[in-house]
Design a protein around this motif. Structure first.
Motif, short mmCIF file in Angstrom:
data_model
loop_
_atom_site.label_atom_id
_atom_site.label_comp_id
_atom_site.label_asym_id
_atom_site.label_seq_id
_atom_site.Cartn_x
_atom_site.Cartn_y
_atom_site.Cartn_z
N ARG A 18 2.74 -0.72 -1.18
CA ARG A 18 1.75 -0.21 -0.24
C ARG A 18 0.48 0.17 -0.98
O ARG A 18 0.51 0.93 -1.94
CB ARG A 18 2.29 1.01 0.49
N THR A 19 -0.65 -0.37 -0.54
CA THR A 19 -1.95 -0.01 -1.10
C THR A 19 -2.89 0.30 0.06
O THR A 19 -2.65 -0.08 1.20
CB THR A 19 -2.53 -1.15 -1.95
N GLU A 20 -3.98 0.97 -0.25
CA GLU A 20 -4.98 1.28 0.77
C GLU A 20 -5.62 0.01 1.32
O GLU A 20 -5.88 -0.10 2.51
CB GLU A 20 -6.05 2.20 0.20
N ASN A 21 -5.87 -0.93 0.43
CA ASN A 21 -6.47 -2.19 0.83
C ASN A 21 -5.56 -2.95 1.81
O ASN A 21 -6.03 -3.48 2.82
CB ASN A 21 -6.76 -3.05 -0.39
N LEU A 22 -4.28 -2.97 1.51
CA LEU A 22 -3.32 -3.64 2.38
C LEU A 22 -3.23 -2.96 3.74
O LEU A 22 -3.23 -3.62 4.78
CB LEU A 22 -1.94 -3.65 1.70
N GLU A 23 -3.20 -1.66 3.75
CA GLU A 23 -3.10 -0.92 5.00
C GLU A 23 -4.38 -1.07 5.83
O GLU A 23 -4.31 -1.24 7.06
CB GLU A 23 -2.83 0.56 4.73
N ASN A 24 -5.54 -1.05 5.19
CA ASN A 24 -6.80 -1.25 5.91
C ASN A 24 -6.88 -2.65 6.50
O ASN A 24 -7.38 -2.84 7.62
CB ASN A 24 -7.99 -1.00 5.00
#
Length: 132
Positions: free
Chosen positions: A12-18
């Motif tokens: 999980r990364t911020e880029n993936l979630e965004n």
């Protein structure tokens, strides 16, 4: 709108979630405008049973539970590319929501103004509206 995202064998990364939230909000934006209490669950995972080439396969699953209807929308798509799997899922979700829209249900209702046919009269040099 309540949105839950679950990851399995994917970091999980911020880029993936965004990326996921941006795509899903674009697809469901109009739907959630009228049903703000709907519940959206997204599951993203890497399939453990890989092919003989040892290439990963990504699966994206979307479960949408509207509050006003009993039917649950469930879409699951897989692909070797993560972004392509998400794009396929979002495209299918748009198609299903388009089919279930309330406007589509009211499509065959008749409007009394649609039955009026314009007619050209030579003597008056104007259009007059005559009921069909």
């Amino acid at each position: 709108m309540q949105t839950d995202i679950y990851y399995r064998d994917v970091t999980r990364t911020e880029n993936l979630e965004n990326f996921l939230m941006e795509r899903l909000e674009a697809a469901c934006g109009d739907f959630f405008k009228y049903d703000s209490d709907a519940h959206l669950t997204v599951r993203v995972e890497t399939e453990r049973h890989r092919t003989h080439n040892r290439k990963p396969s990504y699966t994206c699953e979307v479960i949408l539970k509207p509050t006003k209807s009993r039917g649950v929308i469930k879409i699951r798509k897989s692909d070797t590319s993560f972004k392509r799997a998400v794009a396929l899922t979002v495209a299918s979700l748009k198609t299903v929501l388009r089919r279930r829209s309330s406007r589509k249900g009211q499509h065959h209702r008749t409007d009394p103004m649609l039955s009026l046919i314009p007619e050209w009269r030579e003597e008056e040099q104007i259009y007059s509206v005559v009921p069909a």
